[in-house]
Every structure is written in structure tokens, then in C-alpha cells.
Design an enzyme around this catalytic site. Structure first.
Site, mmCIF file in Angstrom:
data_model
loop_
_atom_site.group_PDB
_atom_site.id
_atom_site.type_symbol
_atom_site.label_atom_id
_atom_site.label_comp_id
_atom_site.label_asym_id
_atom_site.label_seq_id
_atom_site.Cartn_x
_atom_site.Cartn_y
_atom_site.Cartn_z
ATOM 1 N N TYR A 1 -4.258 4.421 7.556
ATOM 2 C CA TYR A 1 -5.569 3.788 7.644
ATOM 3 C C TYR A 1 -6.425 4.446 8.723
ATOM 4 C CZ TYR A 1 -2.562 0.353 5.368
ATOM 5 O OH TYR A 1 -1.647 -0.252 4.559
ATOM 6 N N VAL B 1 1.366 -3.574 3.979
ATOM 7 C CA VAL B 1 1.285 -4.810 4.771
ATOM 8 C C VAL B 1 2.532 -5.674 4.737
ATOM 9 C CG1 VAL B 1 -1.209 -5.153 4.872
ATOM 10 C CG2 VAL B 1 0.084 -6.045 2.945
ATOM 11 N N LYS C 1 0.355 3.426 -2.964
ATOM 12 C CA LYS C 1 -0.826 4.292 -3.160
ATOM 13 C C LYS C 1 -0.450 5.767 -3.120
ATOM 14 C CE LYS C 1 -4.027 0.907 -1.193
ATOM 15 N NZ LYS C 1 -4.472 0.317 0.081
ATOM 16 N N SER D 1 0.790 -1.233 0.000
ATOM 17 C CA SER D 1 0.000 0.000 0.000
ATOM 18 C C SER D 1 0.820 1.280 0.000
ATOM 19 C CB SER D 1 -0.923 0.025 1.221
ATOM 20 O OG SER D 1 -2.067 -0.725 0.968
ATOM 21 N N TYR E 1 -3.281 -2.966 -10.261
ATOM 22 C CA TYR E 1 -3.106 -2.581 -8.855
ATOM 23 C C TYR E 1 -2.248 -3.628 -8.117
ATOM 24 C CZ TYR E 1 -4.378 -2.341 -3.918
ATOM 25 O OH TYR E 1 -4.322 -2.315 -2.545
HETATM 26 N N1 GLN Z 1 -1.966 -5.418 -1.946
HETATM 27 C C1 GLN Z 1 -2.543 -5.272 -0.642
HETATM 28 C C2 GLN Z 1 -4.066 -5.361 -0.695
HETATM 29 O O1 GLN Z 1 -4.652 -4.877 -1.614
HETATM 30 C C3 GLN Z 1 -2.105 -3.966 -0.065
HETATM 31 C C4 GLN Z 1 -2.717 -3.682 1.265
HETATM 32 C C5 GLN Z 1 -1.839 -2.925 2.206
HETATM 33 O O2 GLN Z 1 -0.624 -2.835 2.077
HETATM 34 N N2 GLN Z 1 -2.461 -2.419 3.231
HETATM 35 O O3 GLN Z 1 -4.678 -5.907 0.159
#
Ligand code: GLN
Length: 342
Positions: A261, A279, A86, A83, A209
């Protein structure tokens, strides 16, 4: 609407300076030492291959806007960006489409719910809400320039590589492991489509993605990528202008509101810096006009944020004087003579 672009005036900036190189170097080492033995948290396992990560890994890197870098521990160890991507995707899309368009299409407000929440989309009439949750990141991906999915993917890979200052490559195993198990992301993309809020093929969007989430980076890369956002869009190592200063400002405000988050408020309260986590255990925290911190350690708290990474960044935010909201009182001798205060 709070302001419109037509109201904008030439902006001065509000930043300061990092301490001298040697002090940053020794405080980076001190942050690493303090938390290297902390073993709270769990390695993510909802993407099966991430469960194989070595929980003892810990890397820390600080990149200054003048191009100096400070690295310690496993700061050269590759892991999937997840993530954290993003943040940089959003910057690329803002650069391509502009402030107002992206604000309307992707949104700028926190959901207060988990990053992969389906109910957040339902509760908001199918609006993705912000670019830092999966729904918003899928919309951002769909808005990426390119006539085909392959062109969009190449645009993203090249753009994120420019932030890092080196060619980033995808980890095929991470990509395959996530694609085999990401029904929830496919459901979110379909749900956005059902509301007419995704202007691309949902499964193709999920595929791109997932590729970008599988790009391999190091804590050092995250620090350089973040320092580019801290430096008006110029990569401090390569000197390349990757995005505009206005896009950096917009992106950092998104990280402050939603980058950690549903814990973003708590993070801002304790640490006072825009940041984004992933994550696989990566975090980037950005100090505008000063530089950025990249951290990597796979054990996560219940919101999916790296435990050691958070603690080390909290320490450095205080020790390096990075909290955006901190100030000292002006000494009485330096105050202007203010007759109107009498
Ligand atoms: N690729 C992961 C997902 O879409 C990324 C989530 C994350 O890093 N929080 O669940």
C-alpha cells in the site's frame, strides 16, 4: 513510455542462492521466536467477521525454489487471503492479456493513498492506477477470462489453486460478512464504470472480487504461491508451470511498487523485497530465483500490514541475504585490470 516490448532482448536474470537447508530452517525458527510475543497492532474489524480472529495466531513459512519448505507456529492455520490475492490475480490477467495491455488498462504507478481510496480514482481521471489497490484489483477481476461471472470465478479459483498447489476453497462466512458491508468497493466499481473504465457489470465484479478475497489459505500456501513467482512461474512443489517467467517479473515489479500500500516505499527501503499483504494478516514476500516467505498474524499496523509478519520478514530478509538492493564491494584482488580507470 520508457521501453516498448519490441525493444526487449533475451533476458539473463539477476539472482543468487539461499543458504543451506539447515540454516534456513534454524533462521525461520529464530524469526518466529523473536516476534511471537510482540503484541502491537489491532485486528481488522471493518469486515465484521475478521474482528473474531485470535490475535495470538502467528505462522511463518519459507518455500525454496527447489521445493523444500520450512514451517513454524500456526503456518497451517487457514485465514482469508484478502488483498494478497491481488498479486496472483494480476499474474493471471497478465498471462491472459499481456504486458502492454494490462499496463495501459490497470496501470503500474503507486497512488500514495490507502488501498480503498475513492479519491485516488477521482484524482487520476478515473484510472485505477495499479493492480494492488482495490480500484485496480476490481479492473483486474473484470478482465479475467470467462464468458460469465461464474466462469470468471472458476478461472480465478483454479488459477490461485495452481499457485498454491492444492484446491483452495472459499470461506462462505467471510464472503457474506464482507458483501454485507462493502459499500465502498461497490462505490469504487460504480465510479470506474462512470469513467468507462470497467468493462463488466460493477456489482458482479465486486461479487467475484469479494469471493477471491475470501479464499482460505495458510502461511504455508502463501510461501508456495510466492515461490512460484520466484521460480519463473513453476510451482516448486507440484512442478506445474502456472504463468510465464515474464509474467512473474511483471507481477513482482508491481508488488515492489505498491504491494504494501502507501507504505511500499518504506517497505522496500527497509526490507528490499516485493511483497503483498492482506487485512486478515497474511503477507507474502518474494525473493526472485530463491524462494518466498509466507507470514500470518492478525494484528495490523495503521496501513493494514501484519505487525509480526513484517518484523519476521524483515529479520529473514537480512539473515538470509534476500534484499534485492544489497551488495558487497568486490575485493581488490578480484577487480579486473581497468586501464581506463587510471
Ligand atoms: N477484501 C478486502 C477489501 O476489499 C481486502 C482489503 C485488503 O486486504 N487490504 O477491503
Amino acid at each position: 513510455m520508457i521501453t516498448s516490448e519490441s525493444e526487449s532482448v533475451d533476458q539473463q536474470v539477476s539472482t543468487g542462492h539461499l543458504p543451506a537447508w539447515g540454516e534456513v530452517e534454524s533462521l525461520t525458527a529464530a524469526a518466529f521466536e523473536r516476534y511471537r510475543r510482540l503484541d502491537e497492532g489491532e485486528v481488522a474489524d471493518y469486515i465484521p467477521i475478521l474482528a473474531d480472529a485470535d490475535p495470538s495466531l502467528f505462522g511463518l513459512s519459507v518455500s525454496e525454489v527447489n521445493g523444500a519448505t520450512h514451517d513454524i507456529g500456526d503456518s497451517g492455520h487457514g485465514f482469508s487471503i484478502q488483498s494478497v490475492s491481488k498479486a496472483f490475480l494480476y499474474a493471471l490477467v497478465c498471462e491472459a492479456h499481456g504486458h502492454a495491455f494490462v499496463k495501459e488498462r490497470v496501470g503500474v504507478n503507486n497512488t500514495g493513498l490507502a488501498f480503498n481510496s475513492v479519491i485516488a480514482v477521482e484524482l487520476n481521471d478515473g484510472h485505477p492506477m495499479n493492480p494492488m489497490v482495490n480500484a485496480g484489483a476490481l479492473s483486474t477481476t473484470a478482465l479475467m477470462p470467462g464468458a460469465t461471472a461464474a466462469e470468471q470465478w472458476e478461472f480465478i479459483r483454479t488459477g490461485l489453486s495452481a499457485f498454491a498447489g492444492r484446491q483452495l476453497v472459499m470461506d462462505g462466512e467471510v464472503y457474506a460478512s464482507e458483501m454485507a458491508t462493502n459499500s465502498r468497493n461497490k462505490a469504487i466499481a460504480r465510479l470506474l464504470e462512470s469513467y468507462g473504465h470497467l468493462n463488466a457489470d460493477p456489482l458482479e465484479t465486486v461479487d467475484i472480487y469479494t469471493r477471491q478475497c475470501a479464499l482460505l489459505v495458510t502461511a504455508h500456501d502463501l510461501a508456495v504461491m510466492g515461490a512460484t513467482l520466484a521460480d519463473g512461474g513453476v510451482n516448486p512443489v507440484t512442478g506445474e508451470q502456472v504463468v510465464s517467467p515474464e509474467v512473474c517479473r511483471d507481477t513482482l515489479s508491481m508488488l515492489a511498487a505498491s504491494g504494501m500500500y502507501e507504505r511500499s516505499g518504506e517497505w522496500l527501503f527497509e526490507i528490499g523485497l516485493p511483497a503483498k499483504s492482506g487485512v486478515a494478516g497474511g503477507i507474502v514476500a518474494v525473493a526472485p530465483g530463491k524462494g518466498a516467505i509466507g507470514a500470518f498474524s492478525p494484528r495490523l499496523n495503521s496501513a493494514g500490514n501484519s505487525v509480526r509478519g513484517q518484523r519476521a520478514i524483515a529479520y529473514l530478509s537480512r539473515a538470509l541475504g534476500l534484499n534485492l538492493f544489497a551488495s558487497h564491494a568486490t575485493p581488490p584482488t578480484e577487480r579486473a585490470a581497468n586501464d581506463h580507470r587510471a
